[in-house]
Enzyme design. Structure first.
Site, PDB file in Angstrom:
ATOM      1  N   TYR A  95      16.493  28.202  34.998  1.00 30.69           N
ATOM      2  CA  TYR A  95      16.454  28.729  33.636  1.00 30.69           C
ATOM      3  C   TYR A  95      15.077  29.295  33.302  1.00 30.69           C
ATOM      4  CZ  TYR A  95      21.104  27.137  32.395  1.00 30.69           C
ATOM      5  OH  TYR A  95      22.464  26.995  32.340  1.00 30.69           O
ATOM      6  N   GLU A 137      25.412  20.929  31.308  1.00 27.57           N
ATOM      7  CA  GLU A 137      25.658  20.985  32.749  1.00 27.57           C
ATOM      8  C   GLU A 137      25.328  19.657  33.418  1.00 27.57           C
ATOM      9  OE1 GLU A 137      23.474  24.535  33.772  1.00 27.57           O
ATOM     10  OE2 GLU A 137      24.723  25.669  32.369  1.00 27.57           O
ATOM     11  N   GLN A 207      34.841  31.320  42.785  1.00 29.96           N
ATOM     12  CA  GLN A 207      35.684  30.352  42.088  1.00 29.96           C
ATOM     13  C   GLN A 207      37.122  30.841  42.131  1.00 29.96           C
ATOM     14  OE1 GLN A 207      33.359  30.769  38.543  1.00 29.96           O
ATOM     15  NE2 GLN A 207      32.068  29.009  39.015  1.00 29.96           N
ATOM     16  N   TYR A 208      38.018  29.974  42.623  1.00 27.02           N
ATOM     17  CA  TYR A 208      39.420  30.316  42.778  1.00 27.02           C
ATOM     18  C   TYR A 208      40.285  29.251  42.105  1.00 27.02           C
ATOM     19  CZ  TYR A 208      37.623  33.554  46.279  1.00 27.02           C
ATOM     20  OH  TYR A 208      36.924  34.555  46.925  1.00 27.02           O
ATOM     21  N   GLY A 270      50.351  39.366  38.367  1.00 27.78           N
ATOM     22  CA  GLY A 270      49.582  39.408  39.604  1.00 27.78           C
ATOM     23  C   GLY A 270      49.075  38.043  40.009  1.00 27.78           C
ATOM     24  N   GLY A 272      47.153  36.281  38.510  1.00 28.57           N
ATOM     25  CA  GLY A 272      47.004  35.422  37.340  1.00 28.57           C
ATOM     26  C   GLY A 272      47.956  34.256  37.325  1.00 28.57           C
ATOM     27  N   PHE A 392      39.584  36.192  34.303  1.00 27.58           N
ATOM     28  CA  PHE A 392      38.865  36.083  35.566  1.00 27.58           C
ATOM     29  C   PHE A 392      37.587  36.907  35.512  1.00 27.58           C
ATOM     30  CE2 PHE A 392      43.133  35.394  37.932  1.00 27.58           C
ATOM     31  CZ  PHE A 392      43.055  34.038  37.699  1.00 27.58           C
TER      32      PHE A 392
END
Length: 398
Positions: A95, A137, A207-208, A270, A272, A392
């Protein structure tokens, strides 16, 4: 806590930000990657090339400046971005790097307006925002590590299955190399992969969406081959059964939480459908008593991932209704068997079935598609709190 003068100064720079538009964030990224090239291993460079990441960052910076006196407005965006950051394993010290380049960018693009007072105000404002992200986080990291089956950072997973679900989408079943359990997730969340190979120019974080319900033993993801996609091409072409991938814990602020008597409408286009599959899997595993509707659109049967699985699932569950649209059916696609309607999705004819007083609606797909879905449902006077969706890529809004 920011004082009134700092807030006043930051808000006064909104017209300057608006006039600079994405030139601000494009300059910021060029500067940061020049001076800190190690961050190319963190950021998705494909989104840099398309301009999506600079546009997303500009939107976030502008929103923060406009709402700096009312941070509660940004709570949803903070939660979404914090989950994304944990998928990149962002650390507090990064950061400081970002803050330095943001301030230097303001100085370089607007030297006359960037007075010491303005720079000091933005430094305080950025520091306050960074502290919010760092704190949230840290909570996510700790939660991922301390829950049963959890871990922190990367963990080695072995590809147990690799299956082509359509011409463009392939699924991967991943199990821990150490043979241990895996932390549960909420259906709709995604899995984070850290790809590192001699065949890749940079390390890549991707990321999936998880596409099966949590089971404590393994994860399944589905990956669409993107044109020119570095990570998707690597997974499709170079990763095989038996290979090891480095995986970070599941994350994401888009997920399904419903009671057993809540009607659920899952709407996708799709790739999605991937988070929707985890939702459907969990609903059926828990013997959901209320009606479930699966509404999906894609180009044709060759692009219809998980088609046979859906057909078998529909036959086995009387409370599951499906409706499939093919934009341009192939000659081999069978009406009323493979698909129900040709053309783009049109929810109008289904209103009587799916416009239910207590139903919750989950939808995911390309941005224009989701805009259509949201506008249609809102036009039926369905309350916003019953509409849930995922975009996404870099953060955007409908």
């Amino acid at each position: 806590m920011l004082n009134a003068r700092t807030i006043e100064i930051v808000k006064s720079t909104v017209p300057l930000l608006e006039s600079a538009n994405t030139a601000l964030t494009e300059h910021f990224y060029r500067r940061m990657f020049r001076d800190n090239p190690e961050l190319k291993d963190v950021f998705n460079l494909s989104h840099q090339k398309t301009g999506r990441q600079p546009a997303a960052l500009f939107t976030a910076v502008l929103a923060y400046a406009k709402n700096i006196d009312n941070p509660a407005v940004l709570a949803a965006a903070v939660e979404r971005i914090a989950h994304k950051h944990t998928g990149f394993s962002i650390q507090p010290e990064q950061y400081a790097i970002v803050g330095h380049h943001l301030l230097e960018t303001i100085k370089e693009l607007a030297p006359d307006a960037a007075t010491p007072e303005v720079i000091d105000a933005w430094a305080q404002a950025y520091g306050a925002l960074a502290d919010i992200f760092i704190g949230r986080e840290a909570q996510i990291y700790q939660d991922n590590e301390t829950r049963p089956g959890g871990w922190r950072g990367t963990r080695a997973f072995v590809v147990r299955e690799k299956h082509a679900e359509s011409e463009q989408i392939t699924s991967f079943l991943l199990a821990p190399a150490d043979g241990g359990a895996v932390v549960d997730f909420k259906p709709g969340q995604y899995l984070n992969l850290h790809l590192d190979s001699d065949t890749l120019e940079h390390k890549e974080y991707r990321q999936y969406s998880l596409c099966q319900a949590p089971n404590g033993e393994n994860y399944r993801i589905a990956v669409k081959r993107e044109q020119g996609g570095v990570a998707s091409g690597f997974l499709h072409d170079q990763v095989s059964v038996g290979d090891t991938l480095q995986v970070l814990p599941p994350a994401g602020d888009f997920f399904m939480e419903v009671t057993p008597n809540t009607p659920v409408v899952l709407i996708s286009a799709g790739v999605g459908q991937t988070p929707m599959r985890a939702m459907l899997d969990q609903l059926l595993n828990r013997q959901h008593s209320a009606p479930i509707y699966w509404l999906h659109a894609c180009d044709n049967g060759a692009q219809h991932a998980f088609r046979q699985d859906l057909q078998a699932t529909r036959l086995a569950h009387t409370n599951l209704e499906t409706h499939i649209w093919y934009r341009a059916p192939l000659a081999s696609d069978r009406p009323a068997e493979d698909f129900d309607a040709a053309g783009l999705m049109d929810l109008g004819p289904l209103r009587e079935a799916i416009d239910l007083p207590d139903a919750h609606y989950y939808f995911c797909g390309p941005l224009p598609f989701m805009t259509m879905v949201k506008d249609t449902l809102a036009g039926w006077d369905i309350a916003a709190e019953r509409l849930h969706y995922e975009v996404f890529g870099p953060h955007q809004s409908l």
